[in-house]
Design an enzyme around this catalytic site. Structure first.
Site, PDB file in Angstrom:
ATOM      1  CG  ASP A 195       4.956 -20.723  19.090  1.00 21.19           C
ATOM      2  OD1 ASP A 195       5.105 -19.647  18.686  1.00 21.19           O
ATOM      3  OD2 ASP A 195       5.857 -21.529  19.390  1.00 21.19           O
ATOM      4  CB  SER A 196       3.263 -14.989  19.228  1.00 21.10           C
ATOM      5  OG  SER A 196       2.702 -14.987  17.864  1.00 21.10           O
TER       6      SER A 196
ATOM      7  CG  ASP B  90       4.522 -20.912  15.051  1.00 23.74           C
ATOM      8  OD1 ASP B  90       5.760 -21.147  13.991  1.00 23.74           O
ATOM      9  OD2 ASP B  90       4.853 -19.911  15.568  1.00 23.74           O
TER      10      ASP B  90
ATOM     11  CE  LYS C 175       7.057 -19.306  12.367  1.00 24.17           C
ATOM     12  NZ  LYS C 175       7.637 -19.558  13.787  1.00 24.17           N
TER      13      LYS C 175
ATOM     14  CD  GLU D 118      10.439 -21.119  17.795  1.00 26.28           C
ATOM     15  OE1 GLU D 118      11.316 -21.329  18.604  1.00 26.28           O
ATOM     16  OE2 GLU D 118       9.230 -20.565  17.859  1.00 26.28           O
TER      17      GLU D 118
ATOM     18  CD  GLU E 117      11.523 -14.071  16.962  1.00 30.09           C
ATOM     19  OE1 GLU E 117      10.863 -15.173  16.527  1.00 30.09           O
ATOM     20  OE2 GLU E 117      11.226 -13.569  17.954  1.00 30.09           O
TER      21      GLU E 117
HETATM   22  O1  KIV Z   1       5.100 -17.066  16.790  1.00 35.86           O
HETATM   23  C1  KIV Z   1       5.114 -16.261  16.177  1.00 35.86           C
HETATM   24  O2  KIV Z   1       4.374 -15.212  16.283  1.00 35.86           O
HETATM   25  C2  KIV Z   1       6.264 -16.103  15.454  1.00 35.86           C
HETATM   26  C3  KIV Z   1       6.628 -15.079  14.652  1.00 35.86           C
HETATM   27  C4  KIV Z   1       7.213 -14.160  15.528  1.00 35.86           C
HETATM   28  C5  KIV Z   1       7.588 -15.076  13.442  1.00 35.86           C
HETATM   29  O3  KIV Z   1       6.951 -17.103  15.096  1.00 35.86           O
END
Ligand code: KIV
Length: 264
Positions: A45-46, A84, A113, A115, A182
């Site tokens: 989600d970056s 994510d 993924k 968090e 992280e």
């Molecule tokens: O969203 C993302 O790119 C991430 C990484 C920084 C692990 O969660």
């Protein structure tokens, strides 16, 4: 791991690393990072920050994640593709999480993924029971930036360190196949890595992990403000700027298109 075939979640085992992960958000870059030989691609989600120009990841939606996951999957990478779960796509509860995770799997993700630590273990367990592989993510959780008060290192106090180790164990017990760690101090990442029998994949947390992950745009020099822990391996921003400046110069000078670029 056989480099010629597609990665499976079961290829990611303790002691089998170091595993190389990177983010990608579209089809051409997914193809390139795959050809470069990474083990895993995270549709992170970056993307909100590095592609969509948002100030943080809170504005990223399920629709964004589904569209970008499908674009990455269309590259048919050999690497494992994890997507994510964006902010508020799983926090409301296991059934919401299940519906949203299924959308990402149907878009082409091999897993998702999430968090958070022990507080989300019941959600991880629900997804894994339904057949959806889950990667955990502890340490700095950018989706909690409002309560954290910023993008800062986590795990400096004894209490935080103890909680991180407990979180990792809870995620592992819930069935997570790997855990992103992280921005925690390297000795803390080492202790987390020693405490669980699934691979840890670190970002900004030092070398004592089972793998590393970085954001593609930080690696290739396309991020405006990369974090201090990222390493830039190329300057693609300069390459793009000089190519486009040359194109503009040639159009203005009447040099493009030249004879080989059009038909009579
Ligand atoms: O969203 C993302 O790119 C991430 C990484 C920084 C692990 O969660």
């Amino acid at each position: 791991m056989d480099a010629r075939r597609r990665r499976r979640v079961t290829d990611f085992v303790k002691g089998g690393g170091p595993y190389v992960w990177i983010t990608a958000y579209d089809c051409p870059t997914a193809r390139l990072v795959d050809e470069a030989g990474v083990d895993g691609i995270l549709v992170g989600d970056s993307l909100g920050m590095v592609v969509l120009g948002l100030p943080n990841t809170l504005g990223v939606t399920m629709a964004d994640m589904v569209r970008h996951t499908a674009a990455v999957a269309r590259a048919s990478p050999k690497a494992l593709v994890v997507a994510d779960m964006p902010f508020m796509s799983y926090e409301p509860g296991p059934e919401t999480a299940l519906k949203n995770a299924a959308k990402l799997v149907r878009a082409g993700a091999d897993g998702v993924k999430i968090e958070g630590g022990a507080e989300y273990a019941h959600i991880v367990e629900r997804l894994v029971k339904a057949g959806i592989p889950v990667m955990g993510h502890i340490g700095l959780n950018p989706q909690r930036i409002l309560t954290l008060g910023g993008f800062r290192m986590v795990g400096r106090t004894e209490e935080q360190k103890r909680k991180l180790v407990e979180d990792a164990k809870a995620l592992r017990d819930a069935g997570a196949f790997a855990i992103v760690v992280e921005f925690v101090p390297a000795p803390v990442a080492r202790e987390i890595t020693r405490s669980v029998d699934v691979p840890t994949v670190c970002i900004g947390s030092g070398p004592h992990c089972d793998g590393q992950i970085l954001v593609l745009h930080d690696v290739i020099g396309l991020s405006e403000r990369p974090p201090s822990f990222a390493k830039r391996y190329a300057d693609v921003a300069s390459a793009i700027k000089s190519a486009v400046a040359k194109y503009a110069e040639e159009v203005r000078a009447g040099l493009f298109p030249s004879r080989e670029h059009y038909r009579e």
